[in-house]
Design a protein around this motif. Structure first.
Motif, PDB file in Angstrom:
ATOM      1  N   THR A 215     -53.459  -9.386 -29.262  1.00 38.85           N
ATOM      2  CA  THR A 215     -53.117  -9.107 -30.652  1.00 38.85           C
ATOM      3  C   THR A 215     -53.527 -10.284 -31.528  1.00 38.85           C
ATOM      4  OG1 THR A 215     -51.322  -7.749 -29.872  1.00 38.85           O
ATOM      5  CG2 THR A 215     -51.192  -8.441 -32.166  1.00 38.85           C
TER       6      THR A 215
ATOM      7  N   SER B 204     -46.810 -11.419 -25.957  1.00 36.68           N
ATOM      8  CA  SER B 204     -47.720 -10.329 -26.329  1.00 36.68           C
ATOM      9  C   SER B 204     -47.974  -9.478 -25.099  1.00 36.68           C
ATOM     10  CB  SER B 204     -49.033 -10.898 -26.864  1.00 36.68           C
ATOM     11  OG  SER B 204     -49.943  -9.848 -27.098  1.00 36.68           O
TER      12      SER B 204
ATOM     13  N   SER C   8     -42.980  -7.323 -29.807  1.00 36.56           N
ATOM     14  CA  SER C   8     -42.849  -8.628 -29.165  1.00 36.56           C
ATOM     15  C   SER C   8     -42.148  -9.625 -30.085  1.00 36.56           C
ATOM     16  CB  SER C   8     -44.237  -9.148 -28.770  1.00 36.56           C
ATOM     17  OG  SER C   8     -44.840  -8.232 -27.893  1.00 36.56           O
TER      18      SER C   8
ATOM     19  N   THR D 180     -50.169  -7.201 -24.633  1.00 39.79           N
ATOM     20  CA  THR D 180     -51.600  -7.108 -24.331  1.00 39.79           C
ATOM     21  C   THR D 180     -52.289  -8.469 -24.271  1.00 39.79           C
ATOM     22  OG1 THR D 180     -51.999  -6.907 -26.691  1.00 39.79           O
ATOM     23  CG2 THR D 180     -51.820  -4.860 -25.446  1.00 39.79           C
TER      24      THR D 180
HETATM   25  O1  F6P Z   1     -49.810  -2.782 -33.585  1.00 38.01           O
HETATM   26  C1  F6P Z   1     -48.762  -2.162 -32.936  1.00 38.01           C
HETATM   27  C2  F6P Z   1     -48.420  -2.815 -31.630  1.00 38.01           C
HETATM   28  O2  F6P Z   1     -49.280  -2.404 -30.640  1.00 38.01           O
HETATM   29  C3  F6P Z   1     -46.971  -2.541 -31.283  1.00 38.01           C
HETATM   30  O3  F6P Z   1     -46.790  -1.344 -30.658  1.00 38.01           O
HETATM   31  C4  F6P Z   1     -46.636  -3.719 -30.456  1.00 38.01           C
HETATM   32  O4  F6P Z   1     -45.263  -3.868 -30.359  1.00 38.01           O
HETATM   33  C5  F6P Z   1     -47.303  -4.810 -31.253  1.00 38.01           C
HETATM   34  O5  F6P Z   1     -48.496  -4.221 -31.711  1.00 38.01           O
HETATM   35  C6  F6P Z   1     -47.572  -6.074 -30.522  1.00 38.01           C
HETATM   36  O6  F6P Z   1     -48.397  -5.889 -29.413  1.00 38.01           O
HETATM   37  P1  F6P Z   1     -48.536  -6.985 -28.293  1.00 38.01           P
HETATM   38  O7  F6P Z   1     -47.189  -7.195 -27.684  1.00 38.01           O
HETATM   39  O8  F6P Z   1     -49.503  -6.423 -27.306  1.00 38.01           O
HETATM   40  O9  F6P Z   1     -49.036  -8.240 -28.928  1.00 38.01           O
END
Ligand code: F6P
Length: 535
Positions: free
Chosen positions: A203, A198, A149, A200
């Motif tokens: 993070t 993000s 991201s 998810t």
């Molecule tokens: O920690 C690795 C990871 O899951 C990557 O694959 C991903 O690009 C990054 O963290 C950020 O994740 P998100 O976009 O869900 O914040």
């Protein structure tokens, strides 16, 4: 079974390992036969120890590994990411109107086009000043994200600097408060837009930085939420964070983080360069996809680049790969490729969970030339290990008035691959030093320091000029290369379980560092480090 498919190549390599790459150029047709064009782009892999037999065996390896069938399955939306039960369809983000991409019987493309239309409208509103902050038109955009991201948009924003005509775009990724503090210093909260990017929306680095940005904005702006946008697959979480759905740009779980630059994660890039240039970038990616889908493997650039990688790593045993762009604006390409390649193919088990029968993907690293020449090229030329080098260079720079500098850049790029292959023998070094008047043991010693073993392999990718279209081609080329290498290794290139353990342990260490818990159960080293850090 897995071992068998490697055997013929290993036997062939054993027979040619000692041969000089230079000797292969006794064939005057070699440069043409060991290079491939994709439109105006050319990949030269003739400065490697791959000969006609080696290439035929590598192409056979790709056939045996069912690369074509697996490629078609990926593009068709099959759930090839088996450990997460997901399709892998970042290619849909750059597919044109008229193409259908089905997942579970539903065409995904209407949604892809609808989100891009919303991104475009928002980007135009921000760029034209129709969307404002509390203090007027948006002057600065801060994209808060990490990993996929962050690295893609960061890399592409730097690469496309000549196309920038929007607000200034900044990126914050590290949870180290220094990153956000340094970025926000000097920005006006009243004219800043924050994008929380993000997939998810959980993070910890990103959410912590988002909270910090919100607090910073709240000092001057009555309704900071109005100057926040979000890019995520988790609509429930963006809503809970209080971001107006009108400024939330969603995407599906079939886009992996490190493959997500082509969709809403590219919003900050679109704000910088505009929807038109962003569209050109997508077209470049699609162009490479179409070549990947249709060219026979012997002329298929992503497949050939993958096979060169397999040859160097799994066959020759060179486990690192240097990416050396002779293009200052590609300064973040090595970091971007580190995630793309190492998070995708850095795995020790095959798709079915069995141990890998060979090395995993390579360690990828690099810096732009010519800077690297004055830093680590010493080891590349005279160290004890062989580091296959991947050079990238444009025929033309953007600065036409500085064409003489571009010429010098190109000369350096070509000189490095030539020097790596050609080397300098002891006899040549001795002759040079003797001409300087040295004799006897001094001559012998000094000459030995000036020997270059040579016979070190490299590839060179030449592209016309670093335009949005060409950047799209380059990024898709590497994505598809990683896919092909993953298929040949038999691994799932689209999960990333290897990042989880560290995340869990970091969470567990937080209360210990806060002094809320003791270090019982921690190993002696970690406990001692905690103690020292808190002392
Ligand atoms: O920690 C690795 C990871 O899951 C990557 O694959 C991903 O690009 C990054 O963290 C950020 O994740 P998100 O976009 O869900 O914040």
């Amino acid at each position: 079974m897995t071992q068998n498919k490697w055997q013929a190549l290993r036997d062939h390599h054993a027979g040619v390992a000692a041969r000089g790459i230079m000797d292969l150029f006794a064939d005057p047709l070699r440069a043409g036969q060991f290079s491939v064009q994709a439109g105006e782009m050319m990949l030269d892999f003739s400065k490697t120890n791959i000969d006609a037999t080696g290439l035929a065996l590598l192409l056979h390896l790709a056939e045996q590994s069912r690369v074509a069938a697996k490629r078609d399955a990926m593009f068709a939306g099959d759930k090839i990411n088996v450990t997460e039960g997901r399709a892998v369809l970042h290619t849909a983000l750059r597919a044109p109107e008229g193409v259908k991409v089905m997942v579970d019987g539903v065409d995904q493309m209407p949604q892809v086009h609808a989100i891009r239309a919303r991104m475009t409208a928002f980007a135009e509103d921000v760029r034209s000043g129709r969307f404002t902050g509390q203090g007027g038109a948006i002057t600065d955009v801060v994209n808060i994200g990490i990993g996929g991201s962050d690295l893609g948009p960061v890399m592409a924003t730097a690469a496309l600097a000549p196309s920038h005509d929007g607000p200034r775009v900044h990126y914050v990724s590290n949870v180290d408060g220094a990153h956000i503090a340094d970025t926000l210093a000097g920005l006006n909260p009243e004219t800043t837009l924050v994008i929380v990017a993000s997939k998810t929306f959980t993070t910890i680095e990103t959410m912590t930085n988002a909270d910090t940005a919100k607090a910073w904005m709240a000092q001057k702006v009555a309704n900071p939420g109005a100057q926040f946008a979000a890019v995520s697959t988790a609509a429930d979480k963006t809503a809970a964070y209080g971001i107006d759905p009108a400024r939330v740009f969603g995407f599906e779980d079939w886009v992996g983080g490190r493959y997500s630059l082509w969709g809403p994660i590219g919003l900050a890039l679109m704000l910088a360069v505009g929807p038109e240039a962003f569209g050109e970038f997508l077209k470049g990616g699609r162009d490479m996809d179409e070549r990947f889908l249709s060219e026979p493997f012997a002329q298929n650039m992503p497949v050939l680049l993958a096979l060169v990688g397999i040859w160097h790593n799994q066959i020759c045993g060179h486990t690192t790969r240097a990416v050396l762009p002779y293009d200052q604006r590609l300064l973040r390409l090595p970091a971007y490729l580190q995630q793309l390649e190492m998070e995708s193919n850095g795995k020790r088990v095959a798709m079915d969970g069995s141990d890998l029968q060979t090395e995993s993907g390579p360690v990828v690293w690099g810096e732009p030339g010519t800077n690297g020449q004055h830093a680590f090229y010493q080891l590349i030329h005279q160290g004890t290990r062989t580091v296959p080098c991947e050079f990238l260079v444009a025929k033309q720079g953007h600065e036409l008035e500085l064409a003489h500098q571009h010429l010098l850049l190109v000369a350096n790029c070509l000189a490095q691959s030539e020097a790596l292959m050609r080397g300098r023998s002891l006899a040549e070094a001795t002759e040079i030093m003797a001409k300087k008047g040295l004799t006897g043991t001094e001559l012998d010693m000094q000459a030995r320091h000036r020997v270059f073993p040579g016979n070190r392999p490299s590839t060179t990718l030449v592209y016309p000029k670093l335009t949005p279209f060409v950047l799209g081609q380059i990024v898709a080329l590497y994505e598809q290369r990683v896919f092909v290498e993953g298929v040949i290794l038999g691994i799932n290139s689209f999960d990333q379980w290897g990042v989880e353990l560290g995340k869990e342990l970091a969470l567990a260490l937080q209360p210990i560092l806060e002094g809320k818990q003791g270090t019982a159960g921690k190993d002696g080293s970690t406990a001692a480090l905690v103690k020292f850090l808190k002392s």
